[in-house]
Design a protein around this motif. Structure first.
Motif, mmCIF file in Angstrom:
data_model
loop_
_atom_site.group_PDB
_atom_site.id
_atom_site.type_symbol
_atom_site.label_atom_id
_atom_site.label_comp_id
_atom_site.label_asym_id
_atom_site.label_seq_id
_atom_site.Cartn_x
_atom_site.Cartn_y
_atom_site.Cartn_z
ATOM 1 N N PRO A 36 62.213 21.232 41.713
ATOM 2 C CA PRO A 36 62.011 19.784 41.682
ATOM 3 C C PRO A 36 61.941 19.155 43.069
ATOM 4 O O PRO A 36 61.204 18.187 43.267
ATOM 5 N N VAL A 37 62.706 19.701 44.021
ATOM 6 C CA VAL A 37 62.626 19.196 45.393
ATOM 7 C C VAL A 37 61.222 19.409 45.949
ATOM 8 O O VAL A 37 60.651 18.530 46.609
ATOM 9 N N MET A 38 60.648 20.569 45.640
ATOM 10 C CA MET A 38 59.293 20.842 46.093
ATOM 11 C C MET A 38 58.311 19.855 45.468
ATOM 12 O O MET A 38 57.388 19.359 46.136
ATOM 13 N N GLN A 39 58.496 19.533 44.184
ATOM 14 C CA GLN A 39 57.639 18.544 43.530
ATOM 15 C C GLN A 39 57.836 17.170 44.154
ATOM 16 O O GLN A 39 56.878 16.397 44.313
ATOM 17 N N LEU A 40 59.086 16.862 44.501
ATOM 18 C CA LEU A 40 59.370 15.571 45.126
ATOM 19 C C LEU A 40 58.739 15.490 46.510
ATOM 20 O O LEU A 40 58.255 14.437 46.920
ATOM 21 N N ILE A 41 58.716 16.618 47.214
ATOM 22 C CA ILE A 41 58.050 16.665 48.521
ATOM 23 C C ILE A 41 56.572 16.327 48.353
ATOM 24 O O ILE A 41 56.003 15.540 49.119
ATOM 25 N N ASP A 42 55.960 16.930 47.335
ATOM 26 C CA ASP A 42 54.554 16.623 47.057
ATOM 27 C C ASP A 42 54.375 15.136 46.742
ATOM 28 O O ASP A 42 53.434 14.496 47.228
ATOM 29 N N ALA A 43 55.277 14.594 45.892
ATOM 30 C CA ALA A 43 55.145 13.210 45.442
ATOM 31 C C ALA A 43 55.324 12.212 46.582
ATOM 32 O O ALA A 43 54.780 11.107 46.531
ATOM 33 N N THR A 44 56.080 12.590 47.607
ATOM 34 C CA THR A 44 56.326 11.675 48.727
ATOM 35 C C THR A 44 55.360 11.907 49.889
ATOM 36 O O THR A 44 54.793 10.960 50.433
ATOM 37 N N ILE A 45 55.163 13.178 50.252
ATOM 38 C CA ILE A 45 54.352 13.484 51.436
ATOM 39 C C ILE A 45 52.861 13.390 51.158
ATOM 40 O O ILE A 45 52.109 12.790 51.932
ATOM 41 N N VAL A 46 52.416 13.976 50.047
ATOM 42 C CA VAL A 46 50.968 14.108 49.810
ATOM 43 C C VAL A 46 50.255 12.758 49.748
ATOM 44 O O VAL A 46 49.259 12.554 50.459
ATOM 45 N N PRO A 47 50.706 11.783 48.912
ATOM 46 C CA PRO A 47 49.982 10.503 48.903
ATOM 47 C C PRO A 47 49.975 9.799 50.260
ATOM 48 O O PRO A 47 48.951 9.209 50.650
ATOM 49 N N LEU A 48 51.090 9.862 50.990
ATOM 50 C CA LEU A 48 51.147 9.204 52.303
ATOM 51 C C LEU A 48 50.206 9.863 53.301
ATOM 52 O O LEU A 48 49.508 9.183 54.059
ATOM 53 N N ARG A 49 50.178 11.188 53.314
ATOM 54 C CA ARG A 49 49.304 11.894 54.264
ATOM 55 C C ARG A 49 47.830 11.770 53.881
ATOM 56 O O ARG A 49 46.956 11.806 54.757
ATOM 57 N N LEU A 50 47.567 11.593 52.592
ATOM 58 C CA LEU A 50 46.185 11.316 52.178
ATOM 59 C C LEU A 50 45.736 9.958 52.713
ATOM 60 O O LEU A 50 44.563 9.783 53.084
ATOM 61 N N GLN A 51 46.667 9.003 52.759
ATOM 62 C CA GLN A 51 46.331 7.705 53.338
ATOM 63 C C GLN A 51 46.038 7.838 54.834
ATOM 64 O O GLN A 51 45.150 7.165 55.362
ATOM 65 N N ARG A 56 43.329 5.446 45.705
ATOM 66 C CA ARG A 56 42.599 6.728 45.735
ATOM 67 C C ARG A 56 43.555 7.891 46.021
ATOM 68 O O ARG A 56 43.430 8.973 45.427
ATOM 69 N N ALA A 57 44.516 7.687 46.920
ATOM 70 C CA ALA A 57 45.496 8.732 47.221
ATOM 71 C C ALA A 57 46.340 9.048 45.984
ATOM 72 O O ALA A 57 46.613 10.218 45.687
ATOM 73 N N THR A 58 46.748 8.006 45.255
ATOM 74 C CA THR A 58 47.514 8.218 44.022
ATOM 75 C C THR A 58 46.680 8.952 42.986
ATOM 76 O O THR A 58 47.178 9.827 42.270
ATOM 77 N N GLU A 59 45.403 8.611 42.907
ATOM 78 C CA GLU A 59 44.509 9.270 41.950
ATOM 79 C C GLU A 59 44.357 10.759 42.271
ATOM 80 O O GLU A 59 44.441 11.616 41.389
ATOM 81 N N LEU A 60 44.142 11.089 43.540
ATOM 82 C CA LEU A 60 44.002 12.491 43.945
ATOM 83 C C LEU A 60 45.287 13.272 43.699
ATOM 84 O O LEU A 60 45.257 14.429 43.265
ATOM 85 N N PHE A 61 46.423 12.629 43.955
ATOM 86 C CA PHE A 61 47.697 13.291 43.684
ATOM 87 C C PHE A 61 47.882 13.524 42.180
ATOM 88 O O PHE A 61 48.396 14.561 41.765
ATOM 89 N N GLY A 62 47.456 12.554 41.372
ATOM 90 C CA GLY A 62 47.517 12.728 39.922
ATOM 91 C C GLY A 62 46.662 13.897 39.453
ATOM 92 O O GLY A 62 47.067 14.664 38.579
#
Length: 531
Positions: free
Chosen positions: A249-264, A272-278
């Motif tokens: 779950p920590v790894m999933q949380l890392i994705d949920a926090t880091i990935v959308p921000l770094r996509l921005q 769009r970042a939220t959509e790609l993460f979804g």
């Protein structure tokens, strides 16, 4: 536990797991079409928080219950086994209630300061009661597993998912007119109704089990183990396992926090970042996890199987059981990984009608094999008593994944694919470290030809069959039929290649519970399988 019982338990849990995962994958298709990528992103943001807290509070305790109950039963102290269960149930009820309340009252802060999207607040609130109910259900599951009765656990998982699916789709549909955030919250509430259904099934089984078998007599006068002693023993076993359950779950949380921000940072808008993460987490990742159904079940059954062999000082038997689990993992997960990679975009169009998801599926495809190998090797290490080693090794892998996530996702040329590369590399490191520890602790060495070489030959030949059949059928009947037919043809070709090269022998097939003997007899008659 005999080798047959080890596989029988894995088979029952695998069958339930297949049903659960299929329902889980299938309901996400209409859900994704109903609430879109942005809604899926909000839905997926709440789940890592929930699973992380659930892992922290309960993950290792069911395994600890099963170990202690099995130990009591082996000594003839059946009353002691029931005492372990009731103490554990009391402990889990308190822990589950405490963490549910904590999540509920901190949901707004988590949405704004951890997930960076205040709309996720509603989904977190909706899912918070599930921790309490799931904690209670986990005590019953641990008790049944300790009695080597896997059917209650399996049926409760199926019933839980069925209720979850109905709730998710119904509430998402009804609440969508009020806004995407409310539709995502309605979907998240499915975890609550599902866990209630599972708990009711387990309680019913407990009543039936008690009524049918009664309380077995204690063969020895062992006395009552003090409650504090039982709690300490549960804690000693469960803490490393809970930490291990927390890592994913920590790894999933890392994705949920880091990935959308770094996509921005890479130039995408928030939506769009939220959509790609979804797409990455809610669509592609769901498919990648399907092949690991078998390996999760293998790991659950492997822990007591290896523990029993080592308790009897039979290291050779422990190595053999680990070898069988590794062989099954590669045999099933390798073709699944290659198939997902080859047909990534066609599968994305078939299931989600979004070709773009194919990029995430393709880059995540190797993880189907790597995650399976991690789960199997982790179960083996837990069986040796070294429950902390898989946690340590996965932590190393997650640190590498987090660093690569931060770097790669912000590069426009990589974008969301960077998260897939980071995941694959992180799990590769964890698997290598697990295997090294198995070598050090019990001298385990994989049987390279049967475990890796034969499946590799099989997937190479399978790949040509899949690509050829897809191209031919696509021109005649379109994408949907081409995908389904090429998967079927590829599976048949792979199976025949495996049998031809001796990757699976008659003695292996005979170990399949229920149908093994009849299946082997039929294949021998047609000279498809070797002795």
């Amino acid at each position: 536990m005999t080798g047959q019982n080890f596989l029988k338990g894995a088979f029952i849990l695998s069958l339930a797991g297949i049903i659960v995962k299929l329902m889980g994958a299938l309901y996400r298709i209409p859900l994704a079409r109903l609430i879109g990528g942005e809604g899926m992103g909000l839905y997926q943001m709440a789940y890592p928080v929930y699973t992380m807290i659930l892992a922290l509070s309960t993950a290792g305790i069911p395994v600890a219950i099963s170990i202690l109950v099995a130990e009591k039963n082996a000594r003839g102290d059946y009353q002691g086994g029931k005492r372990v269960f009731w103490v554990s149930l009391m402990l889990l009820t308190i822990i589950g209630a405490m963490f549910s309340v904590l999540l509920y009252f901190n949901s707004y802060w988590l949405a704004g300061n951890v997930l960076y999207d205040e709309r996720a607040f509603y989904a977190i609130i909706a899912i918070s009661p599930a921790i309490f109910v799931t904690a209670i259900a986990s005590a019953f599951r641990g008790y049944f597993q300790g009695n080597q009765t896997m059917l209650p656990t399996a049926l409760s998982q199926v019933f839980e998912q069925l209720i979850r699916v109905v709730t998710v789709l119904t509430l998402a549909y009804l609440l969508l007119p009020h806004g995407i955030e409310f539709a995502a919250a309605g979907a998240a509430f499915g975890a609550v109704t599902g866990s209630i259904g599972a708990a009711l099934v387990l309680i019913l089984f407990y009543i039936i089990y008690r009524g049918k078998y009664g309380v077995k007599p204690s063969y020895r006068s062992l006395g009552k183990e003090p409650i504090i002693s039982i709690m300490l023993r549960i804690g000693f076993i469960a803490v490393p396992l809970s930490l291990g359950g927390l890592v994913m779950p920590v790894m999933q949380l890392i994705d949920a926090t880091i990935v959308p921000l770094r996509l921005q940072v890479a130039g995408y808008s928030i939506a769009r970042a939220t959509e790609l993460f979804g797409q990455f987490s809610g669509m592609a990742n769901t498919l990648i996890n399907l092949p690991t159904i078998i390996t999760v079940s293998l790991a659950v059954s492997l822990v007591p199987a290896v523990s029993e062999a080592l308790a009897n000082k039979n290291i050779r038997q422990a190595r053999a059981r680990i070898g069988v689990a590794m062989w099954i993992t590669c045999l099933l997960c390798m073709p699944a990984a290659v198939g997902l990679w080859l047909l990534a975009t066609p599968i994305a169009i078939l299931l989600y009608n979004i070709a773009e998801v194919g990029g995430s599926i393709a880059v995540l495809a190797p993880t189907a094999l790597l995650l399976g190998l991690y789960q199997t090797t982790s179960g083996a290490l837990q069986g040796t008593g070294k429950t902390y080693l898989p946690v340590k090794n996965l932590l190393v892998g997650i640190m590498i994944k987090a660093i690569l996530n931060y770097i790669l996702v912000a590069i426009p040329e990589f974008g969301i694919r960077g998260a897939g590369y980071a995941t694959a590399i992180g799990f590769s490191v964890a698997v290598i470290l697990n295997y090294r520890d198995l070598q050090k602790n019990i001298g385990f060495a994989v049987a390279w030809y049967q475990t890796l070489v034969v499946p590799l030959i099989g997937v190479i030949i399978m790949s040509f069959a899949v690509l050829w059949s897809y191209s031919l059928i696509f021109n005649l009947a379109g994408n949907s039929l081409a995908v389904l037919a090429s998967i079927l043809i590829g599976g048949i070709v792979y199976g025949l290649v495996i049998l031809f090269f001796g990757g699976v022998k008659a003695s292996d097939l005979e170990m399949i519970p229920g149908i093994g003997a009849k299946l082997t007899k039929m294949l021998l008659r047609f000279k498809i399988v070797r002795r």
